[in-house]
Design a protein around this motif. Structure first.
Motif, short mmCIF file in Angstrom:
data_model
loop_
_atom_site.label_atom_id
_atom_site.label_comp_id
_atom_site.label_asym_id
_atom_site.label_seq_id
_atom_site.Cartn_x
_atom_site.Cartn_y
_atom_site.Cartn_z
N ALA A 13 76.21 116.56 116.35
CA ALA A 13 75.21 116.09 117.34
C ALA A 13 76.03 116.64 118.94
O ALA A 13 75.34 117.12 119.86
N ARG A 14 77.21 116.67 118.87
CA ARG A 14 78.02 117.23 119.99
C ARG A 14 77.74 118.66 120.32
O ARG A 14 78.10 119.06 121.40
N GLU A 15 77.65 119.24 119.28
CA GLU A 15 77.14 120.78 119.58
C GLU A 15 75.74 121.05 119.98
O GLU A 15 75.78 121.66 121.11
N HIS A 16 74.92 120.64 119.37
CA HIS A 16 73.28 120.83 119.99
C HIS A 16 73.01 119.87 120.78
O HIS A 16 72.09 120.16 121.63
N ARG A 17 73.58 118.59 120.99
CA ARG A 17 73.25 117.55 121.86
C ARG A 17 71.44 117.30 121.94
O ARG A 17 71.11 116.81 123.03
N TYR A 18 70.94 117.44 120.70
CA TYR A 18 69.40 117.11 120.85
C TYR A 18 68.60 117.86 121.74
O TYR A 18 67.69 117.47 122.02
N ARG A 19 68.94 119.13 121.72
CA ARG A 19 68.37 120.16 122.85
C ARG A 19 67.82 121.30 122.08
O ARG A 19 68.61 121.90 121.28
N PHE A 20 66.77 121.91 122.55
CA PHE A 20 66.33 123.15 121.97
C PHE A 20 66.53 124.16 123.06
O PHE A 20 66.37 123.97 124.14
N GLU A 21 66.83 125.32 122.46
CA GLU A 21 67.08 126.78 123.44
C GLU A 21 65.58 126.90 123.73
O GLU A 21 64.37 126.48 123.18
N PRO A 22 65.45 127.66 124.81
CA PRO A 22 64.00 128.25 125.10
C PRO A 22 63.44 128.98 124.19
O PRO A 22 64.07 129.71 123.12
N PRO A 23 62.18 128.66 124.01
CA PRO A 23 61.33 129.27 122.71
C PRO A 23 61.25 130.90 122.91
O PRO A 23 61.52 131.20 124.04
N LEU A 24 61.29 131.73 121.60
CA LEU A 24 61.15 133.26 121.59
C LEU A 24 59.71 133.55 121.54
O LEU A 24 58.77 132.88 120.96
N ASP A 25 59.45 134.56 122.45
CA ASP A 25 58.06 134.99 122.68
C ASP A 25 57.70 135.69 121.25
O ASP A 25 58.46 136.27 120.92
N LYS A 26 56.41 135.58 120.99
CA LYS A 26 55.92 136.23 119.72
C LYS A 26 56.26 137.81 119.81
O LYS A 26 56.48 138.36 118.73
N ALA A 27 56.17 138.63 120.75
CA ALA A 27 56.26 140.06 120.79
C ALA A 27 57.60 140.24 120.27
O ALA A 27 57.95 141.23 119.69
N THR A 28 58.68 139.41 120.94
CA THR A 28 60.12 139.90 120.92
C THR A 28 60.40 139.43 119.21
O THR A 28 61.11 140.06 118.45
N LEU A 29 59.88 138.51 118.80
CA LEU A 29 60.26 137.94 117.19
C LEU A 29 59.64 138.95 116.32
O LEU A 29 60.21 139.58 115.40
N GLU A 30 58.08 139.66 116.82
CA GLU A 30 57.51 140.54 115.91
C GLU A 30 58.53 142.07 115.77
O GLU A 30 58.63 142.64 114.88
N ASP A 31 58.97 142.26 116.99
CA ASP A 31 59.96 143.30 117.16
C ASP A 31 61.11 143.41 116.03
O ASP A 31 61.33 144.08 115.42
N VAL A 32 61.69 142.00 116.40
CA VAL A 32 62.93 141.74 115.19
C VAL A 32 62.59 141.91 113.82
O VAL A 32 63.05 142.53 112.82
N GLU A 33 61.36 141.34 113.46
CA GLU A 33 60.68 141.41 112.10
C GLU A 33 60.46 142.78 111.52
O GLU A 33 60.72 143.40 110.56
N THR A 34 60.06 143.64 112.45
CA THR A 34 59.69 145.10 112.28
C THR A 34 61.14 145.92 111.76
O THR A 34 61.34 146.66 111.05
N ARG A 35 62.17 145.43 112.62
CA ARG A 35 63.28 145.90 112.37
C ARG A 35 64.23 145.71 110.94
O ARG A 35 64.67 146.57 110.42
N ILE A 36 63.83 144.33 110.51
CA ILE A 36 64.48 144.17 109.45
C ILE A 36 63.48 144.26 108.02
O ILE A 36 64.04 144.06 107.04
N GLY A 37 62.23 144.69 108.50
CA GLY A 37 61.44 144.79 107.39
C GLY A 37 60.77 143.97 106.56
O GLY A 37 59.96 144.06 105.65
N VAL A 38 60.80 142.54 107.13
CA VAL A 38 60.16 141.44 106.65
C VAL A 38 59.66 140.73 107.58
O VAL A 38 60.11 140.84 108.79
#
Length: 397
Positions: free
Chosen positions: A25-50
């Protein structure tokens, strides 16, 4: 994934584990990082092929691109990383690495195709993103010569399992704190619905069964179901575990129940008999707390003073002993001396739930506020409400 349960669960952990005592818990402190937008995620998925599993995609785009979660927290996806195409993960059952050196590096490289690291815990958890086991979470212990093996059927199941275990630990301890000590801490009863149902009575080891039944008994006591608590304690005794740890835990629950029934003398006798036994450190500290409380209920201030000093000597990491040391000054008509004691003792104890978790070098301000808050509540509880504002002011300074 139930996003509402996750958000409420993380909020509860952030509130009730304010000292960040749970593993990682001392590492993440129960906090989320800002969400990733879908377009950026889809770009990553395209690059890895899955395409990532749906529950992991939901986590990244609606909760956070990493953060609060199992172990040291969930890994996010770095869009700027040099991603390579992901091959297919070759396994569907537990796999152990080879014991010889012939082709070892090639074998290990092939074994980790199709895996995306999602958490660290000394070892590593991976999400399978390609292959027959796609969607599952696997644990990697190969660095110590052990297996690469499934941990959960899905990312969502893996995350919810961690959340439930964490809530069980944090909220159950808070429930027990409230029942045993009446310190003024409260549990939002709605949060109890986040706890998983009690484990079915199976063929688990007697010592495990005893502790499970004792924990359920504390929940019954918290909800003022004294009859159910007594039935659960009877089942725990019948389980046959005879170690000191189990005996002390059951004695503590029995004493609380006797106190709730107004049998103060019997409760004190139970506590006195249990104190010499070698229970867990936190059970020992709560036994000492309860003994002082029962002595105060009998207006035995001299005995309560002696018991408090023994509490501090035997459990120096339990903040509550120092609170009671100051309270006794209030009860003997000297609130100024109580404040002096409270301030003098502030840097000493590290807190009953903090053993093994390092604190800042100077914890005085935090310790002083917490103890002052508890002392104010104790003043009201023991009929010295007019002295409470002095300590409320310290707690809110």
């Amino acid at each position: 994934m139930d996003l509402d349960v996750i958000r409420r669960g993380i909020d509860a952990l952030r509130e009730y584990d304010a000292d960040l005592d749970l593993f990682g818990a001392r590492e993440h402190r129960y906090r989320f990082e800002p969400p990733l937008d879908k377009a950026t995620l889809e770009d990553v998925e395209t690059r890895i092929g899955v395409r990532f599993p749906a529950d992991y995609r939901t986590f990244l785009t609606r909760l956070g691109n990493g953060g609060a979660g199992p172990y040291y927290g969930v890994h996010g996806v770095r869009p700027d990383r040099s991603w390579k195409r992901f091959g297919a993960f070759p396994f569907t059952e537990e796999w152990e690495p080879p014991t010889d050196d012939d082709g070892y590096d090639d074998v290990m490289e092939a074994a980790f195709k199709g895996l995306l690291p999602v958490a660290e815990h000394g070892y590593r958890s991976h999400l399978v993103v390609n292959g027959s086991a796609a969607g599952q979470v696997w644990g990697d212990w190969t660095c110590v010569g052990e297996a690469l093996a499934p941990q959960a059927e899905s990312f969502g199941a893996w995350y919810h399992d961690w959340l439930e275990v964490s809530l069980r630990e944090v909220l159950s301890e808070r429930i027990e704190d409230t029942v045993r000590d009446e310190t003024g801490w409260s549990v939002d009863r709605r949060l109890l619905g986040l706890l998983p149902p009690p484990l079915a009575g199976g063929d688990e080891r007697p010592e495990v069964k005893v502790l499970r039944l004792a924990r359920r008994a504390y929940l019954a006591l918290y909800e003022r179901r004294d009859g159910d608590a007594r039935d659960l304690l009877a089942q725990a005794r019948a389980a046959g575990a005879e170690g000191d740890h189990e005996a002390v835990r059951l004695a503590l629950a029995e004493a609380v129940l006797l106190r709730e029934e107004g049998r103060t003398a019997d409760a004190l006798t139970t506590v006195e008999h249990a104190i010499p036994r070698n229970g867990w450190w936190y059970d020992r500290s709560w036994l000492h707390r309860l003994r002082v409380e029962l002595l105060l209920a009998q207006s035995r201030l001299d005995d309560a003073y002696t018991a408090t000093e023994e509490h501090i000597a035997r459990c120096p990491d339990d903040d509550f002993g120092y609170v009671r040391r100051a309270l006794l000054r209030v009860l003997t008509g000297d609130p100024s001396a109580a404040e002096e004691v409270l301030r003098a003792d502030a840097p000493l104890g590290r807190g009953v739930r903090s053993a093994g978790h390092p604190r800042p070098a100077d914890r005085t301000p935090v310790a002083l506020r917490l103890r002052a808050r508890r002392l104010a509540w104790e003043c009201r509880r023991w009929g010295h409400a007019t002295d409470a504002p002095r300590f409320d002011a310290i707690a809110t300074a």
